[in-house]
Enzyme design. Sequence first.
Site, PDB file in Angstrom:
ATOM      1  N   HIS A  93       6.052 -52.849 -22.399  1.00 35.53           N
ATOM      2  CA  HIS A  93       4.698 -53.273 -22.788  1.00 35.53           C
ATOM      3  C   HIS A  93       4.762 -54.609 -23.544  1.00 35.53           C
ATOM      4  O   HIS A  93       3.981 -55.513 -23.299  1.00 35.53           O
ATOM      5  CB  HIS A  93       4.058 -52.250 -23.731  1.00 35.53           C
ATOM      6  CG  HIS A  93       3.747 -50.924 -23.107  1.00 35.53           C
ATOM      7  ND1 HIS A  93       4.117 -49.731 -23.682  1.00 35.53           N
ATOM      8  CD2 HIS A  93       3.072 -50.593 -21.968  1.00 35.53           C
ATOM      9  CE1 HIS A  93       3.692 -48.726 -22.936  1.00 35.53           C
ATOM     10  NE2 HIS A  93       3.068 -49.218 -21.887  1.00 35.53           N
ATOM     11  N   LYS A 142      -6.997 -35.860 -23.093  1.00 34.73           N
ATOM     12  CA  LYS A 142      -5.577 -36.017 -22.778  1.00 34.73           C
ATOM     13  C   LYS A 142      -4.734 -35.776 -24.032  1.00 34.73           C
ATOM     14  O   LYS A 142      -5.031 -36.334 -25.092  1.00 34.73           O
ATOM     15  CB  LYS A 142      -5.341 -37.437 -22.242  1.00 34.73           C
ATOM     16  CG  LYS A 142      -3.981 -37.644 -21.632  1.00 34.73           C
ATOM     17  CD  LYS A 142      -3.867 -39.016 -21.004  1.00 34.73           C
ATOM     18  CE  LYS A 142      -2.407 -39.382 -20.797  1.00 34.73           C
ATOM     19  NZ  LYS A 142      -2.220 -40.784 -20.433  1.00 34.73           N
ATOM     20  N   ARG A 172       6.490 -51.913 -12.374  1.00 34.50           N
ATOM     21  CA  ARG A 172       7.942 -51.954 -12.560  1.00 34.50           C
ATOM     22  C   ARG A 172       8.668 -51.727 -11.255  1.00 34.50           C
ATOM     23  O   ARG A 172       9.743 -52.260 -11.019  1.00 34.50           O
ATOM     24  CB  ARG A 172       8.377 -50.871 -13.557  1.00 34.50           C
ATOM     25  CG  ARG A 172       7.917 -51.105 -14.961  1.00 34.50           C
ATOM     26  CD  ARG A 172       7.958 -49.843 -15.753  1.00 34.50           C
ATOM     27  NE  ARG A 172       7.078 -48.843 -15.178  1.00 34.50           N
ATOM     28  CZ  ARG A 172       6.738 -47.709 -15.764  1.00 34.50           C
ATOM     29  NH1 ARG A 172       7.247 -47.412 -16.932  1.00 34.50           N
ATOM     30  NH2 ARG A 172       5.921 -46.855 -15.188  1.00 34.50           N
ATOM     31  N   SER A 197       6.953 -45.008 -21.400  1.00 31.32           N
ATOM     32  CA  SER A 197       6.609 -44.220 -22.591  1.00 31.32           C
ATOM     33  C   SER A 197       7.089 -42.784 -22.404  1.00 31.32           C
ATOM     34  O   SER A 197       7.554 -42.142 -23.347  1.00 31.32           O
ATOM     35  CB  SER A 197       5.096 -44.233 -22.823  1.00 31.32           C
ATOM     36  OG  SER A 197       4.665 -45.526 -23.102  1.00 31.32           O
TER      37      SER A 197
END
Length: 164
Positions: free
Chosen positions: A17, A41, A90, A128
């Site tokens: 990030h 969430k 990515r 993450s």
Amino acid sequence: MRVAIYPGSFDPVTLGHWDLIQRAGRLVDRLVVAVLYNPAKTCAFSVAERVDFLRELLADTPHVEIATFHGLLVDYAKQQEAHFIVRGVRAFSDFEYEFQMALMNRKLAPDLETVFLMPKEEYSVVSSRMVREVGAMGGDISGLVPEMLVERIASRLLNPAQLG
Ligand code: PNS
């Protein structure tokens, strides 16, 4: 004045990030790093913690702001008068999800462009989710999250009871 939004969960912020924020920051006059607030969430870190981590990391980055948003990203982007959304890709595995999200956002807001940036190749496996998993099992997360945050993130992942 070119404005972009970099939205995400940032649960927690990673070196990937950070790399993307720096790249995007060089392309715009104002970059809003927007943390999604989604009560539906379950996240490992509270929104306040995630925002704090970003604030600490970006304290010396003048034209980058940290914000939270809920609801539709395109509505928030409009409110911020953003010209584009920044997302990182990515690997191919990111593509399907990003493609669907970008096209849905385009359907909702045809004038808002999504721009994809690639992080440094050494961060292509950093996520993450990996940080949470490795950290929760006591593994070394240095090299995955910014140096200044390693200890705080690691100790929080080992003490999930402190979840704020
Ligand atoms: O870091 P993440 O979890 O991959 O980020 C996902 C995020 C926050 C960009 C995405 O979930 C989002 O934009 N949510 C807001 C709701 C929305 O606008 N949905 C419609 C587009 S798919």
